[in-house]
Design a protein around this motif. Structure first.
Motif, PDB file in Angstrom:
ATOM      1  N   GLU A 102       3.604  15.170   1.134  1.00  0.00           N
ATOM      2  CA  GLU A 102       3.726  15.317  -0.325  1.00  0.00           C
ATOM      3  C   GLU A 102       3.801  13.972  -1.034  1.00  0.00           C
ATOM      4  O   GLU A 102       4.526  13.799  -2.009  1.00  0.00           O
ATOM      5  CB  GLU A 102       4.923  16.224  -0.675  1.00  0.00           C
ATOM      6  CG  GLU A 102       4.823  17.566   0.023  1.00  0.00           C
ATOM      7  CD  GLU A 102       5.819  18.610  -0.449  1.00  0.00           C
ATOM      8  OE1 GLU A 102       6.425  18.414  -1.516  1.00  0.00           O
ATOM      9  OE2 GLU A 102       5.969  19.624   0.253  1.00  0.00           O
ATOM     10  N   CYS A 103       3.023  13.025  -0.550  1.00  0.00           N
ATOM     11  CA  CYS A 103       3.041  11.694  -1.138  1.00  0.00           C
ATOM     12  C   CYS A 103       2.291  11.659  -2.464  1.00  0.00           C
ATOM     13  O   CYS A 103       2.475  10.756  -3.263  1.00  0.00           O
ATOM     14  CB  CYS A 103       2.412  10.681  -0.184  1.00  0.00           C
ATOM     15  SG  CYS A 103       0.663  10.934   0.079  1.00  0.00           S
ATOM     16  N   GLY A 104       1.405  12.630  -2.677  1.00  0.00           N
ATOM     17  CA  GLY A 104       0.705  12.699  -3.955  1.00  0.00           C
ATOM     18  C   GLY A 104      -0.504  11.786  -4.075  1.00  0.00           C
ATOM     19  O   GLY A 104      -1.134  11.738  -5.125  1.00  0.00           O
ATOM     20  N   SER A 105      -0.850  11.090  -2.990  1.00  0.00           N
ATOM     21  CA  SER A 105      -2.002  10.183  -3.065  1.00  0.00           C
ATOM     22  C   SER A 105      -3.276  10.929  -3.446  1.00  0.00           C
ATOM     23  O   SER A 105      -4.114  10.414  -4.188  1.00  0.00           O
ATOM     24  CB  SER A 105      -2.224   9.497  -1.719  1.00  0.00           C
ATOM     25  OG  SER A 105      -1.098   8.752  -1.361  1.00  0.00           O
ATOM     26  N   LYS A 149       0.856  -1.193   0.000  1.00  0.00           N
ATOM     27  CA  LYS A 149       0.000   0.000   0.000  1.00  0.00           C
ATOM     28  C   LYS A 149       0.888   1.238   0.000  1.00  0.00           C
ATOM     29  O   LYS A 149       1.797   1.347   0.803  1.00  0.00           O
ATOM     30  CB  LYS A 149      -0.914  -0.026   1.230  1.00  0.00           C
ATOM     31  CG  LYS A 149      -1.923   1.109   1.270  1.00  0.00           C
ATOM     32  CD  LYS A 149      -3.099   0.804   2.190  1.00  0.00           C
ATOM     33  CE  LYS A 149      -2.815   1.135   3.632  1.00  0.00           C
ATOM     34  NZ  LYS A 149      -4.003   1.082   4.496  1.00  0.00           N
ATOM     35  N   TYR A 150       0.627   2.137  -0.880  1.00  0.00           N
ATOM     36  CA  TYR A 150       1.393   3.369  -0.961  1.00  0.00           C
ATOM     37  C   TYR A 150       0.785   4.408  -0.024  1.00  0.00           C
ATOM     38  O   TYR A 150      -0.433   4.489   0.053  1.00  0.00           O
ATOM     39  CB  TYR A 150       1.366   3.891  -2.408  1.00  0.00           C
ATOM     40  CG  TYR A 150       2.125   5.169  -2.577  1.00  0.00           C
ATOM     41  CD1 TYR A 150       3.476   5.165  -2.860  1.00  0.00           C
ATOM     42  CD2 TYR A 150       1.486   6.393  -2.414  1.00  0.00           C
ATOM     43  CE1 TYR A 150       4.176   6.349  -2.979  1.00  0.00           C
ATOM     44  CE2 TYR A 150       2.185   7.577  -2.534  1.00  0.00           C
ATOM     45  CZ  TYR A 150       3.512   7.543  -2.814  1.00  0.00           C
ATOM     46  OH  TYR A 150       4.219   8.708  -2.929  1.00  0.00           O
ATOM     47  N   PRO A 151       1.489   5.227   0.707  1.00  0.00           N
ATOM     48  CA  PRO A 151       2.939   5.336   0.861  1.00  0.00           C
ATOM     49  C   PRO A 151       3.469   4.655   2.136  1.00  0.00           C
ATOM     50  O   PRO A 151       3.825   5.311   3.103  1.00  0.00           O
ATOM     51  CB  PRO A 151       3.127   6.845   0.975  1.00  0.00           C
ATOM     52  CG  PRO A 151       1.887   7.316   1.715  1.00  0.00           C
ATOM     53  CD  PRO A 151       0.798   6.326   1.416  1.00  0.00           C
ATOM     54  N   GLN A 152       3.512   3.339   2.097  1.00  0.00           N
ATOM     55  CA  GLN A 152       3.988   2.577   3.251  1.00  0.00           C
ATOM     56  C   GLN A 152       5.441   2.937   3.608  1.00  0.00           C
ATOM     57  O   GLN A 152       5.857   2.820   4.747  1.00  0.00           O
ATOM     58  CB  GLN A 152       3.938   1.086   2.910  1.00  0.00           C
ATOM     59  CG  GLN A 152       4.148   0.179   4.077  1.00  0.00           C
ATOM     60  CD  GLN A 152       2.852  -0.396   4.559  1.00  0.00           C
ATOM     61  OE1 GLN A 152       2.381  -0.055   5.621  1.00  0.00           O
ATOM     62  NE2 GLN A 152       2.229  -1.220   3.755  1.00  0.00           N
ATOM     63  N   GLY A 153       6.198   3.381   2.586  1.00  0.00           N
ATOM     64  CA  GLY A 153       7.604   3.689   2.823  1.00  0.00           C
ATOM     65  C   GLY A 153       7.833   5.062   3.426  1.00  0.00           C
ATOM     66  O   GLY A 153       8.962   5.418   3.747  1.00  0.00           O
ATOM     67  N   GLY A 154       6.775   5.844   3.572  1.00  0.00           N
ATOM     68  CA  GLY A 154       6.908   7.108   4.282  1.00  0.00           C
ATOM     69  C   GLY A 154       7.283   6.803   5.721  1.00  0.00           C
ATOM     70  O   GLY A 154       6.720   5.892   6.323  1.00  0.00           O
ATOM     71  N   GLU A 155       8.233   7.535   6.273  1.00  0.00           N
ATOM     72  CA  GLU A 155       8.695   7.250   7.636  1.00  0.00           C
ATOM     73  C   GLU A 155       7.536   7.104   8.610  1.00  0.00           C
ATOM     74  O   GLU A 155       7.447   6.143   9.369  1.00  0.00           O
ATOM     75  CB  GLU A 155       9.596   8.388   8.124  1.00  0.00           C
ATOM     76  CG  GLU A 155      11.054   8.113   7.957  1.00  0.00           C
ATOM     77  CD  GLU A 155      11.924   9.106   8.718  1.00  0.00           C
ATOM     78  OE1 GLU A 155      13.142   8.920   8.691  1.00  0.00           O
ATOM     79  OE2 GLU A 155      11.411  10.059   9.339  1.00  0.00           O
ATOM     80  N   LYS A 156       6.640   8.087   8.558  1.00  0.00           N
ATOM     81  CA  LYS A 156       5.556   8.094   9.542  1.00  0.00           C
ATOM     82  C   LYS A 156       4.618   6.918   9.348  1.00  0.00           C
ATOM     83  O   LYS A 156       4.092   6.363  10.317  1.00  0.00           O
ATOM     84  CB  LYS A 156       4.795   9.409   9.437  1.00  0.00           C
ATOM     85  CG  LYS A 156       5.664  10.567   9.904  1.00  0.00           C
ATOM     86  CD  LYS A 156       5.016  11.908   9.755  1.00  0.00           C
ATOM     87  CE  LYS A 156       5.957  12.934  10.382  1.00  0.00           C
ATOM     88  NZ  LYS A 156       5.528  14.297  10.140  1.00  0.00           N
ATOM     89  N   VAL A 213      -8.003   8.978   1.020  1.00  0.00           N
ATOM     90  CA  VAL A 213      -6.684   8.390   0.762  1.00  0.00           C
ATOM     91  C   VAL A 213      -5.535   9.099   1.468  1.00  0.00           C
ATOM     92  O   VAL A 213      -4.427   8.583   1.501  1.00  0.00           O
ATOM     93  CB  VAL A 213      -6.354   8.333  -0.745  1.00  0.00           C
ATOM     94  CG1 VAL A 213      -7.396   7.519  -1.483  1.00  0.00           C
ATOM     95  CG2 VAL A 213      -6.220   9.721  -1.335  1.00  0.00           C
ATOM     96  N   CYS A 214      -5.773  10.272   2.049  1.00  0.00           N
ATOM     97  CA  CYS A 214      -4.650  10.995   2.648  1.00  0.00           C
ATOM     98  C   CYS A 214      -4.117  10.235   3.864  1.00  0.00           C
ATOM     99  O   CYS A 214      -4.836   9.995   4.819  1.00  0.00           O
ATOM    100  CB  CYS A 214      -5.049  12.401   3.065  1.00  0.00           C
ATOM    101  SG  CYS A 214      -3.660  13.253   3.852  1.00  0.00           S
ATOM    102  N   PRO A 215      -2.862   9.829   3.835  1.00  0.00           N
ATOM    103  CA  PRO A 215      -2.307   9.037   4.941  1.00  0.00           C
ATOM    104  C   PRO A 215      -2.034   9.876   6.183  1.00  0.00           C
ATOM    105  O   PRO A 215      -1.649   9.328   7.209  1.00  0.00           O
ATOM    106  CB  PRO A 215      -0.999   8.493   4.359  1.00  0.00           C
ATOM    107  CG  PRO A 215      -0.589   9.504   3.352  1.00  0.00           C
ATOM    108  CD  PRO A 215      -1.865  10.061   2.776  1.00  0.00           C
ATOM    109  N   MET A 216      -2.202  11.196   6.079  1.00  0.00           N
ATOM    110  CA  MET A 216      -1.955  12.055   7.224  1.00  0.00           C
ATOM    111  C   MET A 216      -3.263  12.561   7.826  1.00  0.00           C
ATOM    112  O   MET A 216      -3.262  13.380   8.737  1.00  0.00           O
ATOM    113  CB  MET A 216      -1.067  13.235   6.836  1.00  0.00           C
ATOM    114  CG  MET A 216       0.326  12.842   6.374  1.00  0.00           C
ATOM    115  SD  MET A 216       1.224  11.817   7.567  1.00  0.00           S
ATOM    116  CE  MET A 216       1.546  13.000   8.853  1.00  0.00           C
ATOM    117  N   GLY A 217      -4.388  12.109   7.287  1.00  0.00           N
ATOM    118  CA  GLY A 217      -5.683  12.540   7.827  1.00  0.00           C
ATOM    119  C   GLY A 217      -5.995  13.992   7.519  1.00  0.00           C
ATOM    120  O   GLY A 217      -6.681  14.657   8.292  1.00  0.00           O
TER     121      GLY A 217
END
Ligand code: SF4
Ligand code: SF4
Lengths: 345, 450
Positions: B417-420, B242-249, B385-389
């Motif tokens: 800035e993951c672009g999701s 699942k993208y952005p799983q590689g984001g540190e957070k 989809v925003c992983p930061m809520g």
């Protein structure tokens, strides 16, 4: 060749689903319901739907082109086609053309374009038009043609099941007596009942719902929370007194509940942003529908319920913001002992 | 979390995320060594922080491993020559940012390395240096985050005294579509990677390290699981794709369930994350005395004749890399440094590979331009989809209205800035463009005030 390289900020890929495709997906999802309308009402259904779509698309194009001077194409984002079909779904299949035209003007001109077009309208355009027509042309809007006898298993009267229920209650019949006059459960489910053009077949609606969910156009949150609420509330009344109140299944299968749950309440533009918001929205519609049906003077209630909840959407959005990442850390900080040198004195 | 993941113990982050087509065309392509270029172009700013200060002059001879620019202040990085030859000139040349920046051009003559660099393939597993010495060596070797961020590693490893790190996370997620450099690295250099992890654990004085790998790299998961079986304190965690799983957070959330507070660092929740590529660079710097002069990078694209993974010298023009894989395909419309979700579009083929260039992606003309934009249909997909809520649609509207103060209250600075959001928006709205504008405005206002 390096002169031709495109330099633009990320992301450089895009999901397949774009607005025209979403809209086309919704149109495909409405095909089963359209087919049932034609089966039930014959050419009248085709005629009304075609007129409605042509009027809606034409009015949108004309307003974009000549009133707002926008660059546009006839089909543009396809949303006017949906409004056209939904408007047709909400009227009897023998509605005269001039009333359809008025409906289209109200839907597209008044409740969509006057707010700035797609995405800016607070209320569902097709529903505004339906309610407008219902109050302006009550006779034409409620004289439903009898479904073609070859397909309808029962000799149906022109009245809708909900109409029978309200009328029966007025003259003092009990619910089981009234139910005896109506088609059976399966007829309700397949859609052999009286009513507006596209609202009869729960089966067709479920097909549409499944298709839209499969393509990830809509999520389950609005339709399911709305239907469940109606089942629970009407179920409670029915348990309390089955002679006074109809079975919850009856409520689900009649009077545009399915149409409302699948195609009306799920309209992106006029529903909340977050899943939590969507559930509140769906439950709200369910509650209001049940109260109008059981205690109001209108036999149906879905249209009003959705419009009322449309008005609450900005407020729902405000109170159902997504939880921000990091607002809870799920971490207990260990005590850090910063060693201090003790200087012996 | 889906049902399957309960059975096979796969984890993921909770909020948002998208599933762009993976397109890992080069997952089975072994790493090839690309010979040094005819001329290398080495920029003095390849990292976050101050550009390095040039220490060579035109006409000077250099060998591989010579420092050619010294770090300027603490948050900066040394730059080493990646080739041997003569410094030809020092001028402003295009880098991956699309701007001309100071660069040292070196005409390549032979391939002579500094004698103290251990170039043998022998594994050195005994870690002789102390924690401070390790960090010092990493600093001197010019190691920066190779996952894309290029943050100087010695700064990251120098954890403030009031924070306690209890977990080291190794980022082997590589969630960007197309890229496979980290994947190949884990398959081909697993032993080096594991010693690198030990080195980092010693530097940080932690006893737990977890390698996070997405499920589309089952071979890497299996291999590293086997190899770490007897390694005390080192484990592998399989992750849902699942993208952005590689984001540190997101990685921290996925593996440990912790969330980094807004504006905070992973160290605030006891974690430090290092990319697996960086970890290999740490191994080479500390155990083999080899500064960061080359890296593994993926050259890929649907139309590329021979897409592949390459070990390239820093400073190699991307043209050389593209030529090695069959040349620029006809109808190429865009060349991206990095992955398609967060990478940067390059203006030119002469831009050199930098420390943080994880891949070069060639996109066909037909997919290079953005599609027609429509009004926001309020579908809520960007929020979903925003992983930061965050609420991207709202942030875009605020940015368009120059309401940057309000965006700040809506946590726009948390955006990674993951672009999701822009990837998903069915109306093709340029959400992230406007969000970036807001972030830049707020940051500028802050530095102006400070
Ligand atoms: S780019 Fe920023 S706003 Fe958009 S989805 Fe990623 S974190 Fe959220
Ligand atoms: S995804 Fe696009 S269209 Fe949907 S709400 Fe967000 S900005 Fe609007």
């Amino acid at each position: 060749m390096s002169r031709m390289l495109v330099v633009s900020p990320s992301p450089h890929v895009h999901d397949k689903l774009t607005v025209p495709q979403v809209m086309e997906g919704v149109i495909i999802a409405m095909i089963p319901a359209l087919a049932f309308a034609v089966l039930n009402f014959g050419l009248g259904a085709v005629y009304v739907t075609l007129l409605s779509v042509i009027f809606c698309v034409g009015i949108e194009y004309a307003m974009n082109r000549y009133l707002f001077n926008r660059k546009t194409t006839v089909l543009y984002d396809r949303s006017a086609i949906i409004t056209g079909i939904l408007l047709a779904f909400n009227v009897p299949s023998n509605l005269p053309w001039h009333i359809i035209l008025i409906g289209a003007i109200v839907a597209i001109g008044l409740s969509k374009m006057s707010f700035g077009g797609l995405g800016n309208n607070p209320f569902n355009p097709a529903l505004v038009a339906r309610v407008f027509l219902l109050t302006s042309f009550p006779v034409e809007m409620t004289s439903w043609p009898v479904p073609t006898p070859t397909l309808a298993l029962d000799g149906n009267t022109g009245a809708t099941p909900l109409g029978i229920l309200k009328e029966g209650a007025r003259v003092g019949d009990t619910v089981p007596q009234m139910m005896a006059e109506m088609p059976g459960w399966m007829d309700f489910f397949w859609g052999f009942q009286g009513g507006s053009l596209g609202e009869m077949s729960a089966f067709a609606m479920l097909l549409g719902l499944a298709y839209m969910m499969l393509r990830r156009i809509i999520s389950w949150h609005i339709p399911i929370s709305m239907l469940l609420t109606i089942v629970v509330l009407t179920g409670a009344f029915w348990l309390y007194d089955p002679t006074q109140y109809a079975h919850p299944l009856f409520h689900i299968l009649t009077g545009g509940v399915m149409l409302g749950a699948v195609f009306m309440a799920t309209d992106y533009v006029t529903s909340p942003f977050t899943y939590r918001g969507m559930i509140i929205f769906g439950v709200g519609i369910g509650v209001i529908t049940v109260f109008i049906r059981l205690f109001g003077s209108y036999p149906e209630g879905v249209s009003f319920a959705i419009l009322v909840m449309n008005a609450f959407v900005p407020m729902i959005n405000k109170y159902t913001k997504p939880r921000r990442y990091g607002s809870k850390t799920h971490y207990v900080k260990p005590k850090v002992v910063v060693e201090e040198k003790v200087v012996a004195s | 979390m889906n049902l399957l993941s309960i059975f096979n113990n796969t984890k993921s982050f909770e909020m948002g995320g998208v599933h762009p087509a993976e397109n890992k065309l080069t997952a089975d392509e072994p790493i090839q060594v690309l010979p040094p270029p005819d001329a290398a172009v080495i920029h003095v700013a390849q990292h976050i922080g101050a550009p390095a200060t040039i220490t060579v002059t035109e006409g000077q001879k250099v060998r591989v491993g010579d420092v050619i620019a010294n770090h300027t202040g603490y948050v900066s990085s040394n730059i080493h020559s990646s080739v041997s030859g003569t410094v030809e000139n020092i001028e402003n040349l295009l880098d991956t940012s699309g701007f001309k920046k100071t660069a040292i051009s070196i005409r390549v003559e032979g391939d002579e390395w500094l004698p103290e660099i251990d170039r043998t393939p022998d594994l050195i597993s005994e870690i002789k240096l102390s924690s401070e010495e390790i960090i010092e060596r990493i600093h001197a070797s010019g190691v920066v985050g190779l996952g894309g961020a290029a943050f100087p590693s010695h700064v990251k490893l120098n954890v403030p005294k009031d924070k306690v790190i209890d977990h080291l996370l190794l980022n082997g997620v590589e969630c960007e579509p197309y890229l496979t450099a980290d994947h190949r690295l884990m398959l081909e250099k697993p032993e080096e990677l594991i010693i690198g992890i030990r080195v980092l654990m010693k530097a940080l004085n932690v006893d737990k390290a977890i390698i996070g790998i997405e499920n589309n790299k089952r071979d890497a998961i299996q291999l590293l699981t086997e190899l770490t079986e007897d390694e005390e304190g080192i484990g592998v965690q399989a992750l849902e794709v699942k993208y952005p799983q590689g984001g540190e957070k997101q990685l921290i959330k996925a593996v440990l369930g912790r969330e980094v507070p807004s504006g905070g660092l992973p160290a605030d929740v006891g974690v430090l994350v290092q990319n697996v590529g960086t970890t290999l660079a740490v191994y080479e710097a500390v155990q083999k005395n080899k500064p960061l002069v080359d890296r593994i990078t993926t050259l890929t694209g649907v139309d590329v004749t021979k897409p592949g993974n390459y070990l390239v010298r820093i400073g190699t023009p991307i043209r050389d890399l593209i030529n090695a894989s069959g040349g620029v395909p006809e109808h190429t419309g865009k060349i991206v440094s990095g992955g398609p979700m967060m990478g940067k579009a390059l203006p030119d083929l002469l831009v050199p590979i930098a420390k943080a260039t994880s891949g070069i992606l060639l996109i066909p003309e037909s997919e290079s331009r953005r599609a027609e934009e429509y009004n926001c249909v309020r579908c809520g997909k960007c929020v979903e989809v925003c992983p930061m809520g965050l609420e991207p649609y709202l942030l875009m509207t605020l940015s368009q209205g120059h309401n940057h103060d309000k965006s700040e209250k809506e946590n726009v600075l948390d955006c990674i800035e993951c672009g999701s959001c822009a990837f998903t928006c069915p109306s093709n709205r340029p959400l992230l463009d406007w969000i970036r504008l807001s972030k830049n405005n707020i940051r500028k206002a802050k530095t102006a005030k400070a």
